[in-house]
Design a protein around this motif. Structure first.
Motif, short mmCIF file in Angstrom:
data_model
loop_
_atom_site.label_atom_id
_atom_site.label_comp_id
_atom_site.label_asym_id
_atom_site.label_seq_id
_atom_site.Cartn_x
_atom_site.Cartn_y
_atom_site.Cartn_z
N GLN A 475 0.82 -1.22 0.00
CA GLN A 475 0.00 0.00 0.00
C GLN A 475 0.85 1.27 0.00
OE1 GLN A 475 -2.39 -1.29 3.55
NE2 GLN A 475 -4.03 -0.24 2.44
N SER A 476 1.98 1.21 0.70
CA SER A 476 2.78 2.42 0.88
C SER A 476 3.31 2.98 -0.43
CB SER A 476 3.94 2.15 1.85
OG SER A 476 4.91 1.31 1.25
N VAL A 477 3.42 2.14 -1.45
CA VAL A 477 3.94 2.61 -2.75
C VAL A 477 2.83 2.67 -3.81
CG1 VAL A 477 6.29 1.84 -2.33
CG2 VAL A 477 4.65 0.25 -3.33
N ASP A 478 1.59 2.60 -3.37
CA ASP A 478 0.45 2.73 -4.29
C ASP A 478 0.19 4.22 -4.54
OD1 ASP A 478 -1.92 2.76 -5.66
OD2 ASP A 478 -3.01 1.46 -4.26
N ILE A 479 0.31 4.65 -5.79
CA ILE A 479 0.18 6.09 -6.09
C ILE A 479 -1.23 6.60 -5.82
CG2 ILE A 479 2.04 6.09 -7.79
CD1 ILE A 479 -0.07 5.95 -9.98
N TYR A 480 -2.20 5.68 -5.72
CA TYR A 480 -3.58 6.11 -5.47
C TYR A 480 -3.93 6.14 -3.98
CZ TYR A 480 -3.98 5.13 -10.46
OH TYR A 480 -3.80 5.12 -11.81
N LEU A 501 -0.20 7.08 10.34
CA LEU A 501 -0.06 5.90 9.49
C LEU A 501 1.25 5.19 9.82
CD1 LEU A 501 -1.25 7.53 6.15
CD2 LEU A 501 -2.61 6.30 7.85
N GLU A 502 1.15 3.90 10.15
CA GLU A 502 2.32 3.11 10.55
C GLU A 502 2.89 2.35 9.35
OE1 GLU A 502 1.94 0.45 13.78
OE2 GLU A 502 1.06 1.91 15.15
N ILE A 503 4.19 2.45 9.17
CA ILE A 503 4.91 1.70 8.14
C ILE A 503 6.08 1.00 8.80
CG2 ILE A 503 6.19 1.87 5.96
CD1 ILE A 503 4.64 4.45 5.40
N THR A 504 6.28 -0.27 8.48
CA THR A 504 7.37 -1.01 9.13
C THR A 504 8.71 -0.44 8.71
OG1 THR A 504 7.55 -2.66 7.38
CG2 THR A 504 6.00 -3.13 9.18
N GLU A 505 9.68 -0.68 9.57
CA GLU A 505 11.03 -0.17 9.30
C GLU A 505 11.58 -0.71 7.99
OE1 GLU A 505 15.49 -0.55 11.26
OE2 GLU A 505 13.75 -1.35 12.31
N GLY A 512 11.54 3.33 -1.13
CA GLY A 512 12.16 4.30 -2.02
C GLY A 512 11.30 5.52 -2.33
N GLU A 513 11.43 6.03 -3.58
CA GLU A 513 10.86 7.32 -3.95
C GLU A 513 9.34 7.35 -3.88
OE1 GLU A 513 12.35 8.52 -7.70
OE2 GLU A 513 14.45 8.56 -7.06
N LEU A 514 8.67 6.25 -4.24
CA LEU A 514 7.21 6.25 -4.22
C LEU A 514 6.68 6.47 -2.81
CD1 LEU A 514 6.24 3.46 -6.78
CD2 LEU A 514 5.75 5.91 -6.93
N LEU A 515 7.32 5.86 -1.82
CA LEU A 515 6.92 6.09 -0.44
C LEU A 515 7.15 7.56 -0.06
CD1 LEU A 515 6.02 5.26 2.39
CD2 LEU A 515 8.38 4.53 2.84
N ASP A 516 8.29 8.09 -0.43
CA ASP A 516 8.58 9.51 -0.12
C ASP A 516 7.51 10.42 -0.70
OD1 ASP A 516 10.85 8.65 1.14
OD2 ASP A 516 12.18 9.08 -0.55
N LEU A 517 7.09 10.11 -1.94
CA LEU A 517 6.08 10.93 -2.59
C LEU A 517 4.74 10.83 -1.87
CD1 LEU A 517 5.29 12.72 -5.00
CD2 LEU A 517 4.78 10.62 -6.29
N ASN A 518 4.33 9.61 -1.51
CA ASN A 518 3.07 9.41 -0.80
C ASN A 518 3.10 10.08 0.58
OD1 ASN A 518 1.67 8.08 -2.79
ND2 ASN A 518 2.17 6.03 -2.05
N MET A 519 4.22 9.90 1.29
CA MET A 519 4.33 10.51 2.62
C MET A 519 4.24 12.03 2.53
SD MET A 519 7.14 8.24 4.73
CE MET A 519 7.00 9.31 6.16
N SER A 520 4.89 12.60 1.52
CA SER A 520 4.88 14.05 1.36
C SER A 520 3.46 14.55 1.12
CB SER A 520 5.78 14.44 0.18
OG SER A 520 5.74 15.83 -0.04
N ARG A 521 2.72 13.86 0.27
CA ARG A 521 1.33 14.27 -0.01
C ARG A 521 0.45 14.13 1.23
NH1 ARG A 521 -1.47 11.56 -4.94
NH2 ARG A 521 -3.06 13.04 -4.20
#
Length: 633
Positions: A475-480, A501-505, A512-521
């Protein structure tokens, strides 16, 4: 004497033989019969050339001339018979013949052989050339007709049993052979029988029996997965006992990063060579990190189990010793698995099972089968739960050491059905949901349930500041993901700052970048983020600081050792972690808190939030609501 057709056909068959026998090929019954068929074709080509030599250079009444023609006709009849038996075996589910079935299939050949031995040859010698004719040759044509028609009927009748790329070349080849036979019978001086033999060999070799299609391109000396499945299908159909021995390099991913992919495949090849000392059978590259053997003899497996294989050292091509972890497994079939699908499922289960030992031997038993059946039951239950509202959200309160009250809770998913298989740990079914492609649906169900609960009971009135909701690695790297969460929160009128929102270590480091993008949004929307299970994965402090987590959740594996007998080192590590995290301005939740002693120590060290059985176990909505009412008075 023009031998052009015979010589070309002879060299075509020799070329096929060279390619075929210089490559490793699978030992299916059909392949063994093809080997005989190919060998007889070579013998036929030699005897044909021999018969032409005696016909042109000896008196036609010479006994050697008759013998050469008997050998020539006899070998051609065998070619016809073995072609039919090969095609027949190829399309049969039960590969072995019963005595009566075999007798029926060789009867035309037996009749023809009686004629070859006792029948009369006649010879034509004229300006158009020399050739034999008479009752024996008529018998040859009859045999050709019987076996050719029988072959065509077999292919058509069992067409569904053939690979689509197999039936057509056989039909085309046999039809061509019949055509050549008709032309030969109308023009006996042309002597083109060998053309039919070589063309049929060429069709079968290129479309079915090319051994290069079964050789693995990665592990030296190995056959590929397709060859393994072909062999398994035949073994299962025969119903006889056999064993599957699999060597799995369990730390292959680590080795690929350290010594390279080629060296990993080389290690698999070395392992296969050493296992072959006990098993004496072909090996197959059945998974990226596994090689497998199909062994008929139990004694060979027992010899391997009792050997010192676990002490074997592996080295790279440069001679560097490699630290390997592996599992050697043994599956008895059909006792524990009697079909390709069941065997594949069992092999996958054994290959991926957790082990406490770096080098382990696993002999599949009833206990392993029970475990697999349990997991299969969980899969079915999970599929049903996701589709039919069979999931339930539990809440575990989180205590604030500064505010001296419960300010949050973690939302935890549970399966409602506890009667079928009992309680099923999320540690089992959540990773399973990820493998099955159900994790997004599961995650959506949990998030919507939390939104619905928060709105229905207005939990903020009880001092709940936020709810922790787990987000899987998928889910963490799902752009939607941000769009879905925003839509769901809007549907229930819940503000985004109510969710952490909890994400495992491990997921945080690998995404990577997709998580960074989702977290930023999501952070720009107001959501907070927690790094869950800190201390169990990579512990990448640099990334932890740069990613912008609001909370770090210390795993119990960092906390519990501090209260064992020799706890000095564990306490030093924990204190350092707490100090570093606090220094970064990130809040801390300590998980797995179960005693007053733990509460006091963690509180004194500046841990802001505590979660664990000391305060409360996870509870369903109604129990959690009552808990809030009781603890907010």
């Amino acid at each position: 004497m023009n031998l052009g057709v015979q010589i070309v056909s002879f060299f075509v068959i020799l070329t096929i033989c060279f390619i075929y026998f210089s490559n490793k090929h699978i030992k299916l019954l059909s392949t063994k019969i093809y080997t005989v068929y190919l060998s007889v074709s070579v013998i036929f080509s030699v005897f044909e050339l021999f018969s032409l030599y005696t016909l042109y250079n000896l008196n036609v009444d010479d006994p050697l001339n008759r013998l050469s023609h008997q050998l020539f006709v006899g070998s051609l009849i065998l070619v016809l018979m073995f072609l039919f038996i090969y095609v027949d075996i190829l399309s049969r589910k039960q590969k072995r013949y019963k005595p009566l079935e075999l007798a029926v299939r060789i009867l035309p050949c037996v009749f023809a052989y009686v004629m070859v031995i006792f029948g009369r040859f006649e010879y034509h010698i004229g300006a158009d050339g020399r050739y034999s004719y008479g009752p024996v040759i008529v018998t040859l044509y009859c045999s050709l007709a019987v076996y050719a028609v029988w072959t065509i009927v077999t292919v058509i009748r069992r067409r569904k049993s053939f690979n689509p790329n197999t039936a057509l070349p056989i039909l085309f080849g046999v039809t061509g052979w019949i055509t050549i036979g008709i032309v030969q019978s109308l023009n006996p001086a042309w002597l083109i029988e060998s053309m039919g033999v070589s063309l049929m060999q060429l069709f079968i070799f290129l479309s079915i029996e090319n051994p290069r299609e079964y050789n693995d391109g990665d592990v030296r000396g190995a056959l590929n997965r397709h060859a393994f499945e072909q062999m398994l299908n035949e073994r299962c159909e025969n119903g006889k006992s056999f064993y599957i021995v699999t060597f799995t390099l369990t730390n292959s991913e680590l080795l690929k990063n350290s010594v390279g992919v080629d060296e990993v495949y080389r290690i698999l090849s070395i392992a296969a060579t050493n296992i072959s000392k006990s098993l004496h059978s072909d090996f197959y590259h059945t998974a990226d990190n596994s090689i497998s053997f199909i062994e008929k003899h139990k004694k060979c497996c027992e010899e391997l189990i009792s050997s010192d294989f676990d002490k074997l050292e592996f080295s790279t091509s440069s001679g560097m010793i490699v630290n390997t972890s592996f599992r050697l497994s043994f599956i008895e079939c059909p006792k524990y698995a009697d079909s390709l699908d069941k065997i594949t499922e069992l092999m996958t289960h054994v290959r991926s099972a957790d082990s406490n030992s770096a080098r382990s031997v696993v002999v599949v038993s009833e206990a392993v089968i029970d475990e697999l059946n349990y997991l299969s039951g969980v899969e079915r239950l999970l599929q049903k739960a996701v589709k039919n509202n069979g999931l339930e959200v539990y809440y575990q309160p989180i205590y604030s050491t500064k505010k001296k009250k419960f300010v949050s809770a973690e939302a935890l998913v549970r399966l409602k059905d506890k009667e079928t298989l009992g309680f099923i740990s999320p540690e089992i079914f959540v990773p399973m949901a990820e493998r099955m492609g159900l994790i997004s649906e599961l995650g959506a169900t949990v998030f919507e349930s939390v939104c619905s609960f928060a709105k229905k009971y207005n939990v903020r009135q009880y001092g709940v500041e936020y709810i922790e909701v787990n987000i899987s690695a998928v889910q963490s790297v799902d752009i939607y993901l941000p769009d879905y969460l925003l839509q769901c929160m809007g549907k229930y009128g819940i503000s985004s700052d109510f969710f952490n929102l909890e994400i495992t270590e491990t997921a945080a480091v690998e995404a990577g970048e997709l998580l960074d993008l989702n977290m930023s949004r999501l952070k720009s929307m107001g959501c907070g983020f927690s790094m869950d299970d800190f201390g169990t994965g990579y512990s990448n402090l640099s990334q932890m600081a740069n990613t912008g987590f609001d909370i770090i959740k210390l795993d119990k594996s960092l906390i519990w050792p501090c209260f064992d007998g020799d706890s000095a080192h564990a306490r030093t590590i924990l204190d350092s972690c707490i100090s570093m995290i606090n220094g970064l301005g990130i809040s801390i939740v300590a998980e797995g808190v179960e005693t007053k002693e733990q509460v006091d120590m963690l509180t004194e060290n500046g841990v802001e939030y505590l979660q664990g059985y000391y305060f409360a176990k996870p509870m369903n909505e109604q129990d959690y609501l009552k808990f809030l009412q009781d603890n907010c008075k």
